[in-house]
Write a protein that holds these residues in place. Structure first.
Motif, short mmCIF file in Angstrom:
data_model
loop_
_atom_site.label_atom_id
_atom_site.label_comp_id
_atom_site.label_asym_id
_atom_site.label_seq_id
_atom_site.Cartn_x
_atom_site.Cartn_y
_atom_site.Cartn_z
N ASP A 102 0.84 -1.20 -0.10
CA ASP A 102 0.04 -0.05 -0.15
C ASP A 102 1.09 1.29 -0.12
OD1 ASP A 102 -2.50 -1.58 -0.07
OD2 ASP A 102 -2.40 -1.41 2.19
N PHE A 103 1.95 1.30 0.65
CA PHE A 103 2.83 2.36 0.89
C PHE A 103 3.48 2.63 -0.69
CE2 PHE A 103 6.83 4.65 1.38
CZ PHE A 103 6.43 5.84 2.17
N GLU A 104 3.88 1.62 -1.03
CA GLU A 104 4.47 1.84 -2.45
C GLU A 104 3.69 2.61 -3.54
OE1 GLU A 104 7.56 -1.85 -3.55
OE2 GLU A 104 5.57 -2.63 -3.47
N ALA A 105 2.48 2.32 -3.54
CA ALA A 105 1.51 3.04 -4.45
C ALA A 105 1.59 4.55 -3.81
CB ALA A 105 0.17 2.56 -4.16
N GLU A 106 1.51 4.83 -2.73
CA GLU A 106 1.48 6.41 -2.07
C GLU A 106 3.05 6.86 -2.56
OE1 GLU A 106 -0.39 8.42 -0.97
OE2 GLU A 106 -2.17 6.83 -1.04
N ALA A 107 4.00 6.08 -2.22
CA ALA A 107 5.33 6.17 -2.77
C ALA A 107 5.39 6.86 -4.25
CB ALA A 107 6.23 5.37 -2.34
N GLU A 108 4.88 6.22 -5.05
CA GLU A 108 4.86 6.39 -6.51
C GLU A 108 4.44 7.70 -6.80
OE1 GLU A 108 3.28 3.35 -9.06
OE2 GLU A 108 4.76 1.90 -8.62
#
Length: 377
Positions: free
Chosen positions: A291-297
């Motif tokens: 989930d955080f990877e999506a926000e990081a992008e």
């Protein structure tokens, strides 16, 4: 004679190449290492090409290559170039006339394979057009398409054979006063690729396009590319990179960006540190990280739009830790700018290894993102 002067990641000796412009993107000469990819759809289908180009641009591509297999594809370059907000490279094999037409239609650079383009005179003819228009050429030597006489001389597609072939064509371009050259020497074998680039970097002052060709599907291709490209970049060899994967070009761009980030050579980035998990972990850390990877992008996209943020490991780079228990964080993640260490139903928010506060599990990711946005503000 050693010409190359590019700053190696672990090397204090300055090395630098000639700088070549590909559209508005500088390659070599101390410029940031650029990431490129290649569209996977038929170039004649301009709407599909443009959609794919926009996807890879949003993912962080600095330039993109399109396959030009016939005159219809060459003509399509004109519309693609007019509508795409990124430098366009035409990839040409076999017919030098397609390279000439692609340049005349607006391609910022043409990639030619001298082993199949029709000989030195054809290569020089393409270069003359590029020189007149102020465009660049990539001389791309591949182990699988070397000239017959070179293969016979060296008994196969060896490192020496690749470098010999490259030298022949570099001299042909220099003979007519053409120097807006980018070089590549690719093999699907990682060791061969590394050794070929090492030798070429000692011989020629031109920027190097680095990659492992035909690296394979996602998992295998990522490993081969990370090793091949990573080793060379650590030695200061490489000015633009492409991760060649059987799959979505967006994944190629993401992989290229991550390789640069891992070597502290990237521009704006969110550098994620996360533990592998073990029996102590009481939360779904895999899901949390996903989930955080999506926000990081999303955050990285905003950083690319405004890269004037923090300095340090790279302009605007923030290191974020996501840890599954108290053992791995915050102590072992003390180098992170900000992070979370999860326990049962709770998470400890920390900065630079110091506890800031404890938050409820359901609020943890939202709180972390707010902290990151505050750092970037």
């Amino acid at each position: 004679m050693r010409h190359k002067e590019v700053q190696g990641a672990w090397d204090d000796v300055p090395r630098r190449t000639i700088q070549v412009m590909v559209g508005n993107v500088p390659v070599g000469g101390g410029a940031p290492i650029s990431v490129q990819t290649m569209t996977k759809v038929d170039t004649r289908d301009v709407p599909s090409v443009l959609r794919e180009i926009e996807r890879v641009r949003e993912a962080g591509a600095d330039m993109v290559r399109v396959a030009v297999r016939d005159r219809e594809a060459a003509r399509a370059v004109e519309e693609i170039k007019r509508k795409a907000d990124i430098p366009i490279i035409a990839d040409v094999h076999y017919d030098y006339r397609l390279a000439v037409e692609s340049l005349e239609r607006g391609a910022d650079k043409v990639r030619v394979n001298p082993g199949n383009i029709g000989g030195t005179s054809r290569l020089q003819e393409v270069a003359r057009v590029a020189k007149r228009l102020g465009r660049a050429l990539r001389v791309g030597v591949n182990s699988g398409s070397l000239e017959r006489d070179v293969l016979e001389e060296y008994g196969g597609p060896s490192v020496q054979a690749m470098v010999k072939s490259l030298g022949r064509h570099v001299r042909a371009l220099e003979d007519i006063g053409f120097h807006d050259i980018v070089l590549s020497l690719k093999s699907s074998d990682v060791r061969t690729t590394i050794e070929a680039y090492r030798k070429a970097s000692l011989e020629y002052p031109y920027p190097l396009h680095v990659g492992v060709t035909e690296a394979g599907p996602l998992r295998v291709g990522l490993v081969k590319s990370a090793i091949g490209i990573g080793v060379l970049l650590l030695e200061g060899i490489g000015d633009t990179i492409r991760v060649s994967l059987t799959g979505d070009p967006v994944e190629e761009v993401k992989a290229g960006r991550l390789i640069l980030q891992a070597l502290n050579l990237s521009g704006p980035a969110i550098d994620i540190i996360s533990c592998p998990t073990c029996g102590r972990c009481q939360v779904d850390l895999v899901g949390i990280v996903r989930d955080f990877e999506a926000e990081a992008e999303r955050l990285e996209a905003s950083l690319r739009e405004d890269p004037s943020g923090r300095g340090g490991r790279g302009p605007g780079t923030v290191r974020v830790a996501l840890m599954g228990c108290e053992v791995n964080g915050p102590g072992e993640a003390s180098g992170a700018d900000v992070g979370l260490a999860f326990g049962r139903n709770k998470a400890a928010l920390f900065k630079k290894g110091q506890l800031v506060k404890t938050v409820n599990y359901d609020e943890a990711l939202k709180t972390l993102i707010e902290e990151i946005e505050g750092i970037l503000a």
